[in-house]
Design an enzyme around this catalytic site. Structure first.
Site, PDB file in Angstrom:
ATOM      1  N   TYR A   1       1.909   4.563   1.608  1.00 46.10           N
ATOM      2  CA  TYR A   1       1.978   5.070   3.244  1.00 46.10           C
ATOM      3  C   TYR A   1       0.885   6.372   2.989  1.00 46.10           C
ATOM      4  O   TYR A   1       0.186   6.787   2.080  1.00 46.10           O
ATOM      5  CB  TYR A   1       3.055   6.449   2.965  1.00 46.10           C
TER       6      TYR A   1
ATOM      7  N   PHE B   1       8.152   2.028  -1.351  1.00 41.56           N
ATOM      8  CA  PHE B   1       8.949   2.191   0.017  1.00 41.56           C
ATOM      9  C   PHE B   1       9.551   3.979   0.178  1.00 41.56           C
ATOM     10  O   PHE B   1      10.139   4.545   1.364  1.00 41.56           O
ATOM     11  CB  PHE B   1      10.309   1.185  -0.043  1.00 41.56           C
TER      12      PHE B   1
ATOM     13  N   ASP C   1       0.975  -0.945   0.108  1.00 43.11           N
ATOM     14  CA  ASP C   1       0.164   0.136  -0.246  1.00 43.11           C
ATOM     15  C   ASP C   1       1.463   0.816   0.051  1.00 43.11           C
ATOM     16  O   ASP C   1       2.111   0.686   0.952  1.00 43.11           O
ATOM     17  CB  ASP C   1      -0.515   0.201   1.166  1.00 43.11           C
TER      18      ASP C   1
ATOM     19  N   HIS D   1      10.818  -9.839   4.658  1.00 39.96           N
ATOM     20  CA  HIS D   1       9.823  -7.635   4.722  1.00 39.96           C
ATOM     21  C   HIS D   1      10.922  -7.609   5.662  1.00 39.96           C
ATOM     22  O   HIS D   1      11.061  -7.498   6.372  1.00 39.96           O
ATOM     23  CB  HIS D   1       8.533  -7.740   4.809  1.00 39.96           C
TER      24      HIS D   1
END
Length: 220
Positions: free
Chosen positions: A67, A78, A65, A187
């Site tokens: 932020y 990211f 998703d 992750h």
């Protein structure tokens, strides 16, 4: 449908833009921007494609998703806009980068310089409602980004796919591993990084592979 996206990608994805699910998605997203605070800003929804041309594509990083906090999202997974506090997952990416290739920890979380070198920084969902994580999931974005990954796998050769976490790995199941390098690990989130993200050496492995294909390595 006339989608404002970089030309090479527009040609590759033109069939996708005419499908009913995508038309429904566009209608949903337009309505959301009209009635709610949505991230990233509308002009940056396809920033990942605008910064990384299809012709120059070397690496794909898959996120989930955007932020959902004020001023963070700007269209690259990211990555955060300049002058925004670096989120924990990105801090861990920078720590591994430092350990792996000796890159000093950056003071900004803006990764546009990566994208301009041929890294497609692709979130599975390209929009989100402010302060409401996962609010735009299951509206059509995932089908679109699945198609992007599949088209890249089919049409390109020698691309490095960085699949961090189970979600990215599921999305990457369609990748032809006989044509591309697929690197998988945990992750980089604080909850998972110590279970295999730290020490994965994906950054050095990426450049070793690119050199083997006579491509310019990434300046991380």
């Amino acid at each position: 449908m006339d989608v404002k996206i970089a030309e090479g990608w527009k040609d590759l994805l033109s069939e996708e833009f005419e499908k009913n699910y995508f038309k429904n998605l566009v209608a949903f997203v337009k309505d959301e921007y009209k009635h709610h605070k949505i991230y990233p800003p509308g002009k940056k929804i396809f920033a990942a494609f605008d910064f990384c041309s299809l012709k120059d594509l070397k690496v794909v990083i898959i996120g989930q998703d955007p932020y959902h906090g004020e001023g963070q999202a700007h269209g690259l997974c990211f990555s955060v806009a300049n002058d925004v506090r670096i989120p924990p997952s990105l801090q861990n990416i920078f720590k591994e980068l430092n350990t792996d290739v000796g890159k000093p920890i950056p003071t900004t979380g803006n990764l546009e310089s990566w994208a301009k070198q041929g890294i497609l920084m692709l979130n599975a969902t390209l929009t989100v409602r402010a302060n409401s994580p996962r609010s735009h999931q299951n509206k059509g974005w995932e089908q679109f980004t699945d198609a992007v990954i599949e088209k890249i796998s089919e049409e390109k050769e020698g691309v490095v796919f960085l699949l961090w976490g189970a979600y990215a790995q599921r999305k990457g199941a369609v990748i032809d591993r006989t044509k591309h390098l697929v690197l998988e690990s945990a992750h980089p989130s604080p909850f998972a990084a110590h279970r295999g993200f730290f020490g994965n050496r994906h950054f050095s492995q990426t450049n070793t592979y690119l050199k083997s294909k006579e491509k310019t390595p990434i300046v991380w």
